[in-house]
Design an enzyme around this catalytic site. Structure first.
Site, PDB file in Angstrom:
ATOM      1  N   ARG A 166       0.838  -1.214   0.000  1.00  0.00           N
ATOM      2  CA  ARG A 166       0.000   0.000   0.000  1.00  0.00           C
ATOM      3  C   ARG A 166       0.869   1.260   0.000  1.00  0.00           C
ATOM      4  O   ARG A 166       0.541   2.258   0.644  1.00  0.00           O
ATOM      5  CB  ARG A 166      -0.941   0.041   1.208  1.00  0.00           C
ATOM      6  CG  ARG A 166      -2.008  -1.031   1.236  1.00  0.00           C
ATOM      7  CD  ARG A 166      -3.011  -0.863   0.103  1.00  0.00           C
ATOM      8  NE  ARG A 166      -4.148  -1.747   0.252  1.00  0.00           N
ATOM      9  CZ  ARG A 166      -4.179  -3.023  -0.152  1.00  0.00           C
ATOM     10  NH1 ARG A 166      -3.124  -3.581  -0.718  1.00  0.00           N
ATOM     11  NH2 ARG A 166      -5.277  -3.736   0.006  1.00  0.00           N
ATOM     12  N   SER A 243     -11.050  -1.066   2.782  1.00  0.00           N
ATOM     13  CA  SER A 243     -10.329  -1.185   4.058  1.00  0.00           C
ATOM     14  C   SER A 243     -10.008   0.211   4.580  1.00  0.00           C
ATOM     15  O   SER A 243      -9.418   1.009   3.861  1.00  0.00           O
ATOM     16  CB  SER A 243      -9.009  -1.923   3.872  1.00  0.00           C
ATOM     17  OG  SER A 243      -9.233  -3.245   3.445  1.00  0.00           O
ATOM     18  N   GLU A 339      -5.775   3.861   5.883  1.00  0.00           N
ATOM     19  CA  GLU A 339      -5.392   3.706   4.482  1.00  0.00           C
ATOM     20  C   GLU A 339      -5.763   4.968   3.687  1.00  0.00           C
ATOM     21  O   GLU A 339      -4.946   5.443   2.897  1.00  0.00           O
ATOM     22  CB  GLU A 339      -6.098   2.462   3.901  1.00  0.00           C
ATOM     23  CG  GLU A 339      -5.350   1.847   2.737  1.00  0.00           C
ATOM     24  CD  GLU A 339      -6.054   0.621   2.171  1.00  0.00           C
ATOM     25  OE1 GLU A 339      -5.659  -0.488   2.540  1.00  0.00           O
ATOM     26  OE2 GLU A 339      -6.973   0.763   1.355  1.00  0.00           O
TER      27      GLU A 339
HETATM   28  N1  EPU Z   1     -10.835 -10.979   9.798  1.00  0.00           N
HETATM   29  C1  EPU Z   1     -11.525 -11.080  10.981  1.00  0.00           C
HETATM   30  N2  EPU Z   1     -12.563 -10.226  11.193  1.00  0.00           N
HETATM   31  C2  EPU Z   1     -12.939  -9.306  10.282  1.00  0.00           C
HETATM   32  C3  EPU Z   1     -12.229  -9.197   9.069  1.00  0.00           C
HETATM   33  C4  EPU Z   1     -11.164 -10.053   8.845  1.00  0.00           C
HETATM   34  O1  EPU Z   1     -11.230 -11.894  11.817  1.00  0.00           O
HETATM   35  O2  EPU Z   1     -13.899  -8.587  10.540  1.00  0.00           O
HETATM   36  C5  EPU Z   1      -9.749 -11.940   9.525  1.00  0.00           C
HETATM   37  C6  EPU Z   1     -10.188 -12.922   8.438  1.00  0.00           C
HETATM   38  O3  EPU Z   1     -10.879 -14.006   8.971  1.00  0.00           O
HETATM   39  C7  EPU Z   1      -8.880 -13.334   7.823  1.00  0.00           C
HETATM   40  C8  EPU Z   1      -8.015 -12.086   7.967  1.00  0.00           C
HETATM   41  O4  EPU Z   1      -8.631 -11.277   8.978  1.00  0.00           O
HETATM   42  O5  EPU Z   1      -8.269 -14.355   8.538  1.00  0.00           O
HETATM   43  C9  EPU Z   1      -7.899 -11.320   6.659  1.00  0.00           C
HETATM   44  O6  EPU Z   1      -9.177 -10.908   6.195  1.00  0.00           O
HETATM   45  P1  EPU Z   1      -9.510 -10.702   4.638  1.00  0.00           P
HETATM   46  O7  EPU Z   1      -9.111 -11.902   3.856  1.00  0.00           O
HETATM   47  O8  EPU Z   1     -10.909 -10.236   4.538  1.00  0.00           O
HETATM   48  O9  EPU Z   1      -8.500  -9.574   4.165  1.00  0.00           O
HETATM   49  P2  EPU Z   1      -7.973  -8.241   4.873  1.00  0.00           P
HETATM   50  O10 EPU Z   1      -6.555  -8.454   5.280  1.00  0.00           O
HETATM   51  O11 EPU Z   1      -8.918  -7.785   5.911  1.00  0.00           O
HETATM   52  C10 EPU Z   1      -6.941  -7.256   2.692  1.00  0.00           C
HETATM   53  C11 EPU Z   1      -6.941  -5.950   1.965  1.00  0.00           C
HETATM   54  C12 EPU Z   1      -8.201  -5.824   1.133  1.00  0.00           C
HETATM   55  C13 EPU Z   1      -8.246  -6.974   0.150  1.00  0.00           C
HETATM   56  C14 EPU Z   1      -8.247  -8.292   0.936  1.00  0.00           C
HETATM   57  C15 EPU Z   1      -8.174  -9.485   0.039  1.00  0.00           C
HETATM   58  C16 EPU Z   1      -5.678  -4.378   3.291  1.00  0.00           C
HETATM   59  C17 EPU Z   1      -5.723  -3.207   4.219  1.00  0.00           C
HETATM   60  N3  EPU Z   1      -6.850  -4.853   2.911  1.00  0.00           N
HETATM   61  O12 EPU Z   1      -8.008  -7.224   3.630  1.00  0.00           O
HETATM   62  O13 EPU Z   1      -8.097  -4.611   0.406  1.00  0.00           O
HETATM   63  O14 EPU Z   1      -9.415  -6.909  -0.660  1.00  0.00           O
HETATM   64  O15 EPU Z   1      -7.066  -8.322   1.780  1.00  0.00           O
HETATM   65  O16 EPU Z   1      -6.910  -9.570  -0.539  1.00  0.00           O
HETATM   66  O17 EPU Z   1      -4.582  -4.820   2.920  1.00  0.00           O
HETATM   67  C18 EPU Z   1      -8.671  -2.308   0.457  1.00  0.00           C
HETATM   68  O18 EPU Z   1      -7.472  -2.077   0.569  1.00  0.00           O
HETATM   69  O19 EPU Z   1      -9.533  -1.377   0.397  1.00  0.00           O
HETATM   70  C19 EPU Z   1      -9.117  -3.678   0.449  1.00  0.00           C
HETATM   71  C20 EPU Z   1     -10.402  -4.009   0.481  1.00  0.00           C
END
Ligand code: EPU
Length: 346
Positions: A166, A243, A339
């Site tokens: 990012r 995010s 972000e």
């Molecule tokens: N999780 C929770 N609770 C929640 C949300 C997530 O426990 O409410 C846990 C999930 O179970 C999982 C882990 O956190 O084990 C990761 O969650 P997820 O796969 O949804 O991805 P993220 O890390 O929350 C990132 C990016 C997203 C991108 C997704 C998929 C960042 C800040 N965010 O989210 O990007 O779509 O991975 O690759 O890096 C964005 O930047 O706007 C965005 C949506």
């Protein structure tokens, strides 16, 4: 040339959090030749500048006293081809998602994992958008930008962009805030020897559920679109910026201590020895998933997404973000970094 300079412009429709705010001046740029006139306009001399794409990564904390440049430069084409790759260029104002779907329809795979990310092509390299196992840096070839200080065009190769998670030179140097460079177009290198990127568990599970063992790029795009629709609210119906916080990067020792105390916390070791933590998990455990503070809240399906439930102002969003940060810091000792870019702070 008509610069279509608008005074006291309302920005509510130009930011996906639908926050009410105005810009002292707003110019819609659909031709780079407009920039010379704007640079020469005495009313704008010395004013703060901000370059706006799809408005999907900003928090309008208040009114913006300066010039906002809304980039509406269009066009998309395959500009070169060699034995290894297609080189595809798009104007900075093109919708990112529409551009990705168009490349797939043309038979040029490679961007499918980044389907449905809101925003514009020009904004993609600034924060090195990433999702489902792919970052745009991996498909980036170069970009062209106008330096608004001297009016000259400058090209940035991938190495000039200093991409990170990012992150890019545009953020590192503060150019994303001071509006130094207006990105005109971006060229992507899409390798012909295409390999599906299915290492992200959500993608692998979605493909398995669809009984797809050898996915095409289109299959991956469809899987990603389905996952995103389930987890992430559509800004058109529930205003948000995706995010709201970055996943924090912490030292290995900090990660190890957190793992002992909280074995369920998802951790992603990085090549440099640091560890990325799932901010969504931290926020959920801190009690904020599906919880509101005034008219803003953290989304019930994905705690990392801050939503405007209706009528929220910049102050409401700032108050909620600060409360979440304070609770996560108190509970886990981890600092969450937003972000989106905050604008119009008093
Ligand atoms: N999780 C929770 N609770 C929640 C949300 C997530 O426990 O409410 C846990 C999930 O179970 C999982 C882990 O956190 O084990 C990761 O969650 P997820 O796969 O949804 O991805 P993220 O890390 O929350 C990132 C990016 C997203 C991108 C997704 C998929 C960042 C800040 N965010 O989210 O990007 O779509 O991975 O690759 O890096 C964005 O930047 O706007 C965005 C949506």
């Amino acid at each position: 040339m008509n610069t279509s300079l608008q005074a006291a412009a309302a920005l509510r429709a130009l930011n996906t959090l639908a926050l009410p705010a105005s810009a002292t001046w707003l110019a819609r740029i659909d031709d780079v030749r407009q920039l010379a006139a704007l640079r020469a306009d005495p009313r704008l001399a010395g004013r703060p500048r901000f370059i706006l794409g799809g408005g999907s990564n900003i928090v309008l904390a208040g009114d913006f006293d300066g010039l906002m440049l809304q980039v509406a430069l269009t066009g998309r084409a395959c500009v070169a081809e060699d034995t290894d790759a297609w080189y595809v260029r798009a104007g900075a104002g093109e919708s990112w998602h529409d551009f990705v779907q168009w490349t797939l329809a043309q038979g040029w795979p490679g961007l499918e994992n980044l389907s449905l990310i809101p925003g514009t092509v020009g904004a993609a390299p600034i924060q090195n958008i990433g999702a489902y196992g792919l970052e745009v840096a991996e498909r980036f070839h170069s970009l062209r930008a106008i330096d608004l200080v001297d009016g000259q065009e400058r090209s940035f190769a991938a190495s000039d962009c200093r991409f990170g998670y990012r992150d890019s030179v545009f953020k590192q140097e503060g150019w994303h805030r001071d509006g130094r460079f207006l990105i005109v177009d971006v060229t992507f290198r899409l390798p012909k020897r295409w390999q599906p990127v299915t290492r992200y568990a959500d993608v692998a599970n979605e493909l398995a559920a669809r009984d797809i063992a050898a996915p095409t790029a289109r299959d991956i795009a469809d899987a990603v679109i389905a996952i995103r629709r389930r987890k992430l609210p559509d800004p058109a119906t529930l205003p948000n910026t995706g995010s709201f916080f970055q996943n924090p990067l912490v030292d290995g020792a900090v990660a190890a201590a957190l793992h002992t105390a909280h074995p369920a916390l998802p951790q992603y070791p990085q090549a440099d020895g640091r560890v990325k933590l799932a901010a969504g998990w931290l926020i959920e455990q801190a009690g904020w998933k599906g919880k509101d503070l005034g008219p803003a809240g953290m989304y019930e399906q994905q705690a990392l997404v801050l939503v405007n439930r209706g009528g929220a102002t910049g102050s409401d969003v700032c108050a909620l973000a600060a409360a979440v940060q304070a609770d996560v810091a108190a509970r886990f000792g981890v600092t969450l970094v937003p972000e989106p870019i905050y604008l119009g702070m008093a």
